[in-house]
Design a protein around this motif. Structure first.
Motif, PDB file in Angstrom:
ATOM      1  N   THR A   1       0.837  -1.586  -0.060  1.00  0.00           N
ATOM      2  CA  THR A   1       0.328  -0.062  -0.511  1.00  0.00           C
ATOM      3  C   THR A   1       1.391   0.808   0.644  1.00  0.00           C
ATOM      4  O   THR A   1       1.786   1.608   0.750  1.00  0.00           O
ATOM      5  CB  THR A   1      -0.787  -0.056   1.072  1.00  0.00           C
ATOM      6  N   LEU A   2       0.787   1.696  -0.979  1.00  0.00           N
ATOM      7  CA  LEU A   2       1.629   3.365  -0.793  1.00  0.00           C
ATOM      8  C   LEU A   2       0.475   4.681  -1.078  1.00  0.00           C
ATOM      9  O   LEU A   2      -0.832   4.396  -1.274  1.00  0.00           O
ATOM     10  CB  LEU A   2       1.827   3.048  -2.534  1.00  0.00           C
ATOM     11  N   LYS A   3       0.906   5.055  -0.083  1.00  0.00           N
ATOM     12  CA  LYS A   3       0.228   6.543   0.416  1.00  0.00           C
ATOM     13  C   LYS A   3       1.290   7.981  -0.022  1.00  0.00           C
ATOM     14  O   LYS A   3       2.367   7.621   0.080  1.00  0.00           O
ATOM     15  CB  LYS A   3       0.310   6.353   2.070  1.00  0.00           C
ATOM     16  N   SER A  31      -4.525   6.677  -0.534  1.00  0.00           N
ATOM     17  CA  SER A  31      -3.407   5.204  -0.658  1.00  0.00           C
ATOM     18  C   SER A  31      -4.160   4.009  -1.318  1.00  0.00           C
ATOM     19  O   SER A  31      -4.667   4.273  -2.498  1.00  0.00           O
ATOM     20  CB  SER A  31      -4.371   3.775  -0.067  1.00  0.00           C
ATOM     21  N   LEU A  32      -2.857   3.416  -2.151  1.00  0.00           N
ATOM     22  CA  LEU A  32      -3.147   3.176  -3.559  1.00  0.00           C
ATOM     23  C   LEU A  32      -2.316   1.468  -3.389  1.00  0.00           C
ATOM     24  O   LEU A  32      -1.168   1.250  -3.140  1.00  0.00           O
ATOM     25  CB  LEU A  32      -1.848   3.802  -4.212  1.00  0.00           C
ATOM     26  N   ALA A  73       4.179   8.409  -6.647  1.00  0.00           N
ATOM     27  CA  ALA A  73       4.582   7.104  -5.407  1.00  0.00           C
ATOM     28  C   ALA A  73       5.010   5.806  -5.877  1.00  0.00           C
ATOM     29  O   ALA A  73       5.964   5.500  -5.047  1.00  0.00           O
ATOM     30  CB  ALA A  73       3.380   6.992  -4.628  1.00  0.00           C
ATOM     31  N   ALA A  74       4.537   5.311  -6.890  1.00  0.00           N
ATOM     32  CA  ALA A  74       5.243   3.662  -7.705  1.00  0.00           C
ATOM     33  C   ALA A  74       7.120   4.072  -7.372  1.00  0.00           C
ATOM     34  O   ALA A  74       7.442   3.423  -7.315  1.00  0.00           O
ATOM     35  CB  ALA A  74       4.785   3.175  -8.611  1.00  0.00           C
ATOM     36  N   ALA A  75       6.955   4.976  -8.318  1.00  0.00           N
ATOM     37  CA  ALA A  75       8.431   5.265  -9.143  1.00  0.00           C
ATOM     38  C   ALA A  75       9.416   5.676  -7.781  1.00  0.00           C
ATOM     39  O   ALA A  75      10.807   5.726  -7.359  1.00  0.00           O
ATOM     40  CB  ALA A  75       8.510   6.353  -9.741  1.00  0.00           C
ATOM     41  N   ALA A  96       3.904   2.278   2.458  1.00  0.00           N
ATOM     42  CA  ALA A  96       5.135   3.387   2.037  1.00  0.00           C
ATOM     43  C   ALA A  96       4.256   4.580   2.269  1.00  0.00           C
ATOM     44  O   ALA A  96       3.338   4.916   1.431  1.00  0.00           O
ATOM     45  CB  ALA A  96       5.840   2.798   1.576  1.00  0.00           C
ATOM     46  N   THR A  97       4.986   5.279   3.254  1.00  0.00           N
ATOM     47  CA  THR A  97       4.259   6.852   3.154  1.00  0.00           C
ATOM     48  C   THR A  97       4.740   6.994   2.168  1.00  0.00           C
ATOM     49  O   THR A  97       6.299   7.609   2.776  1.00  0.00           O
ATOM     50  CB  THR A  97       3.986   7.800   4.349  1.00  0.00           C
ATOM     51  N   MET A  98       4.848   8.012   0.860  1.00  0.00           N
ATOM     52  CA  MET A  98       5.626   9.403   0.453  1.00  0.00           C
ATOM     53  C   MET A  98       5.309  10.491   0.921  1.00  0.00           C
ATOM     54  O   MET A  98       4.100  11.067   1.069  1.00  0.00           O
ATOM     55  CB  MET A  98       4.634   9.135  -1.228  1.00  0.00           C
TER      56      MET A  98
END
Length: 330
Positions: free
Chosen positions: A67-69, A74-75, A161-163, A328-330
């Motif tokens: 989960t990317l934030k 949230s992604l 966020a993914a990168a 992970a929090t971006m």
């Protein structure tokens, strides 16, 4: 036959049988029932891309969902790691208009097998029923409509966020590229116009962005000969990239149709040119990836900032195992 809504597989049979009984003479009912069921299962299998899921399930590589934030969002992302001894480049894989389907995840695994960490975000995260992603939608038509309606700015923020997540991974060598297919091919091109520290962008049969001046990374194109909808945009794209002083290296695969990377792997494919194009394009893609420079740094610039901007924060969640849900929090 149109793809059926997920979760309704066992409700179709009464409807089919009722129609057969109502409109078919008794002596032909058994034959048509059998034909109907065969067609139904073939259609359901193609829609679900079971062949891709079977290949993915057989993979020995470590894969997980994280989960990317970023901001309030949230992604969900599918991440696959290569089995290598050293640090590896990161590929941000952008799905087709069909969402984060089985083939996209299988392609992520194929790229991981070639030596790359792959982060494939589900760009429909949170937009589906009950806040779900691709898997929560009732059918392919609903998924296509939802992907078509995504906000381009939110898409770029999700890809950032993914990168950023991939770049921060301990196993990353700091090199980040984008690879996209169909709708995702266009988003890969647009991402190159958005993010300044991208090492390269790979565009598979996707449309160009509205402007080229902000592109820094080289862009490599993969196009189908039998795809006039996208192919007709190529002359202007070539001229526009040249006028802007940007590197653009397109290749067109004669005889192949739109979506040849997926179609070329599909056992039901009936166009040999799709298989040829898929194999040649994959070889070209991996060869180009191998030629890219490594930054040897997991602290390069995040988002669309310049390379000299703030260091990225490390995240212990990046090393989670299959049984844990990484965030992970971006």
């Amino acid at each position: 036959m149109l793809p059926l809504p997920r979760g309704q597989d066992f409700y179709i049979f009464p409807i089919v049988e009722e129609n057969i009984r109502a409109y078919t003479p008794p002596m032909r009912r058994a034959t048509l029932s059998l034909i109907t069921l065969v067609v139904f299962f073939a259609s359901l299998s193609a829609s679900a891309q079971d062949w891709a899921k079977t290949r993915l399930d057989a993979s020995p590589r470590h894969r997980e969902y994280v989960t990317l934030k970023h901001g309030d969002r949230s992604l969900q992302a599918f991440v696959v790691y290569p089995e290598v001894s050293g640090k590896a480049p990161v590929v941000v894989l952008i799905h087709e208009i069909f969402g984060l389907a089985d083939w996209v995840k299988e392609m992520a695994d194929e790229l991981a097998a070639a030596g790359y960490i792959v982060v494939a975000p589900d760009l429909l995260s949170g937009s589906g029923p009950n806040g779900g992603g691709t898997d929560s939608y009732p059918g392919m038509d609903a998924i296509t409509k939802a992907v078509s309606g995504l906000n381009p700015d939110i898409v770029n923020a999700d890809l950032d966020a993914a990168a950023d997540y991939g770049r921060k991974l301990p196993a990353s060598n700091g090199t980040v590229v984008s690879v996209g297919f169909c709708w995702g091919g266009g988003k890969s091109f647009a991402f190159a116009a958005h993010r300044k520290d991208l090492t390269a962008a790979f565009v598979f049969y996707g449309p160009p962005p509205s402007e080229f001046a902000s592109i820094v990374a080289p862009v490599y194109g993969f196009y189908a000969g039998n795809d006039a909808r996208i192919g007709a945009t190529l002359p202007a794209t070539i001229e526009g990239m040249k006028a802007a002083g940007k590197k653009f290296d397109p290749v067109t695969y004669n005889g192949a149709g739109h979506g040849f990377m997926r179609a070329g792997e599909d056992p039901a494919n009936n166009n040999p040119a799709n298989k040829v194009a898929r194999d040649q394009a994959f070889t070209r893609l991996t060869s180009l990836l191998k030629s890219l420079p490594a930054s040897h740094s997991s602290t390069a610039a995040p988002s669309s900032a310049k390379p000299s901007s703030r260091d990225a924060k490390s995240t212990a969640a990046a090393a989670s195992c299959h049984s844990e849900a990484a965030t992970a929090t971006m």
